[in-house]
Design an enzyme around this catalytic site. Sequence first.
Site, short mmCIF file in Angstrom:
data_model
loop_
_atom_site.label_atom_id
_atom_site.label_comp_id
_atom_site.label_asym_id
_atom_site.label_seq_id
_atom_site.Cartn_x
_atom_site.Cartn_y
_atom_site.Cartn_z
N CYS A 1 50.66 -9.06 -6.80
CA CYS A 1 49.80 -9.23 -8.17
C CYS A 1 50.69 -9.37 -9.61
O CYS A 1 49.83 -10.03 -10.50
CB CYS A 1 49.36 -7.73 -8.10
SG CYS A 1 49.81 -6.40 -7.98
N HIS B 1 47.45 -1.96 -8.77
CA HIS B 1 47.30 -3.38 -8.87
C HIS B 1 47.71 -3.63 -10.13
O HIS B 1 47.03 -3.24 -11.12
CB HIS B 1 46.05 -2.92 -8.58
CG HIS B 1 45.53 -4.67 -8.42
ND1 HIS B 1 46.16 -5.22 -7.72
CD2 HIS B 1 44.21 -5.07 -8.82
CE1 HIS B 1 44.93 -7.06 -7.43
NE2 HIS B 1 44.00 -6.69 -8.57
#
Length: 986
Positions: free
Chosen positions: A455, A857
């Site tokens: 990510c 994330h």
Amino acid sequence: MDKILEGLVSSSHPLPLKRVIVRRVVESAETPLSQAQCRAMFALSTRLVLQGPDPFQRQVGRQVLEAYGRYHRAEFEAFFNRGLVLGLLQRGYGELSNRDPAILDYIQAGLRLIMSCPSVLELFELLQVEALRLVCERPAPPLCARLCQLLGDFPQCLPRGRKLSLAFCQQLVRSIAHFQSQGSREAELRLYVSQVTQVSGLLRSVWKAEPDTLLPSLQELFAVISAADTSFEPSVALASLVQHIPLQMITVLIRSLTTDPNVKDASMTQALCRMIDWLSWPLAQHVETWVIALLKGLAAVQKFTILIDVTLLKIELVFNRLWFPLVRPGALAVLSHMLLSFQHSPEAFHLIVPHVVSLVHSFKRDGLPSSTAFLMQLTELIHCMMYHYSGFPELYEPILEAVKDMPKPTEEKIKLILSQSAWTSQSSSLPSCLSRLPGKSETGKTGLINLGNTCYMNSVIQALFMATDFRRHVLSLNLNGCNSLMRKLQHLFAFLAHTQREAYAPRIFFEASRPPWFTPRSQQDCSEYLRFLLDRLHEEERTLKALSSAKTSESIMNEESQTQEADQKAQVFAEAPCMGSEERTLIEKMFGGKLKTTICCLNCKSMSQKEEAFTDLSLAFCPPTSLENIGPKCVERSEVKDDYMVQTNTLATSPAGETPLNNLEVNGGCDTIMNEGNTKYFSTEPNSENTANSELNKVQDNRDMSQKLVGKNTLSVTDLLNYFLAPEILSGDNKYYCEKCASLQNAEKTMQIIEEPEYLILTLLRFSYDPKCHVRRKILDNVSLPLVLELPVKTATSPLAVVSGGWSVGVEISDIGENLAKKLKPSGADEVTCPQLVPYMLSSVVVHSGVSSESGHYYSYARNVTGSGPSGLCHQSTALSLVSPQDKLLTEEGPCTVVENDLDTEMPREWFLFNDSRVTFTSFQSVQKITSRFPKDTAYVLFYKKQNSTCGFNTNSANGLWVNGDPPLQKDLMDAITKDNKLYLQ
């Protein structure tokens, strides 16, 4: 008497009169009768019981049969013999089928009448055989329930002997597996449930009387639910058996099942799925206990593939069971375990997220104590999952709004719950987790598939792709025959723009652009990756240009065709039309700026200046007052000489294992080590002098400004930028070595931006080193993001450039209207001068969700911004750029404040949220509120686009058809995309 009775039931007399006559007939049963008369009366009453056309006649038949059978027992024993019973069970009675429950009703009534007669033993033996035959024929629920009722009242009729008894139990289990409800109305469903309960009750009695039959029965049960026959789906009525299995057998049975090598994974998956289906069965107890025990048993033997598949298949069904009060407790227990243990991917949780809000509203409308209690449990579960899988604000905001008035568990409790529930998965990127992608987003944008903790790359690539002018330059390059990293970036941008896929897997680009010290499938810093990527692209272009120059000089005598070929390969990057000299690389043209650092000796007033290039600015958080007592940072003490630099290194090759940083860091007070390794810039001279020791003085001497900033509720980017550019005094251990004075002297250091980039990249240094605990922590402070940012730039042509001692920040560019940096200006400094304010429009925001740099994330917000700004906002940029700094100081209103007051003019659906494979519409309000709504989600890397720029593309280019303003693709690239689209659609 039989003729009277037969005439009565067929007459048209009123019902009360019939009842009186029937009572007289029953009372006359004591009258002596011949055998023939008794047989006739028994035959007539049997016919009425089995074939009576209405309930009244069947009731009359039962009353007469019981009355005459009781007073004429010997005659009834002769009538109710083996032949009659066998005929009824095998052939029925007249038109009445042998599978009609009325047959068993009649037989049970007859057995009651002859219980004291010797012949009943013969009937018991007959019924033992016939009962086994009946269950082997898979009787329907009504017949099976009636048989079990008969066997429960007369256990002598149960099959005897271990072999027959075991066969009976196993066949009865299979019979239950074939049960199906014959109706959908409440009365019909209640009758069906009572019939199943009757059957399971008989099995419980048999297991209790003969314990040896239990384990084989359970083995038969597992064989039924694990069968792969798709043409037969076992009934959920099997759930009624679970409550009768002793709970103390759970450990032994689960261990036996999970360790049996003969049980294949497919069979276990099928069985577990069907057990989860049993949660739909009302009144069944302990189903959730067995399901959870089996889930834990599979985790203990690391059968993670089964757990993942079952969870993804059944999580929505389990959640839907929460709508039904009867099965809600068990469903919530299983749901909690499945979600809390499924910690390697948010996919399972995200399957139920769309349904949470409606269920919460339903619980609130009920207003019942039980519903409120369940809502509190559900809210705690949802908070745990949103905490663990933070980074999806577009999904979670409606849920947070729905449960805002419910108690929220503490972070410590959430961590405890998660730690107690996890099972370890060997892979965070299993095929089943990548194969379930949503349909093409209505945004028209393409997502990027997460290849396993990538990510950090996906968020950066989407931000670069949404940098419109940069994307257009990349797509316009003629890179045929070139296998460079820029060619791979062009390929990736082209697919993002033109693919029909909902999400693209950037495997080739990832392998080509991943820093060698980045461990695959582990979380990395997106800012570090961005710097490495821009540095690679820059160095690659410089190398190609150098090779081009060398080849050109060596090939003067070569053939013309060879010369042309060499020129074509060497000029691939020079074809991008943009500002400035052709010697500058594309990265320099798009992201490169220049910073001048000036050190003025406060003793002799001599100055030393140095210009350095940057591609991004790293903005430290202003040091809080709590840092006063923290000791000096771990930096080498060195003398600061005339030839110095401010935490910068040249574009030299980075040693293996180190991180190249194309930024300029001034971290104010805490040793920010999120960005480690050598810092690289587009400088042409190597310089190894170190002035990092000056940072401690910035903490000490800028304390007034720090306290002012920290005292505010919310910092803004302009606050951090003011702090970055604020002058600092070099004194104490950080004194400056003055060449003129030939000694260490107190000095003032100032930094000025003298050349602004087209795209200004700002990194907020959120990850700092805690010298007390020796750990890296994240600064979770909320930072306000101005839609328009005005960058103070002191251009070389400006008359202000000759001001002695540099300039102190005497203009207000923050949104609080305070000249914070001015407080640090020495009393003997020259008159304050104001640089030119260059307006920038916010283009992208990369958000980090998590509490540490090693986990979490990344996702990004972005919009298309060109040199003239997005539609609906250009007027704001222009107006703000014309407001003088003095006017701002008088009005005490910064650019961020102005823009936030005019947010209503924002074009709808202008902002996009890129979250790996997901792309959704969002708004600037969501960007601004992200940290206040989700405390772990903080802006990390910001992209600002300079306004009124002359570097943009002319979208009316005659080079071909421009799609959405983008240049036409090279033929080979367009062919590759067309081919991939055809394969995908097929």
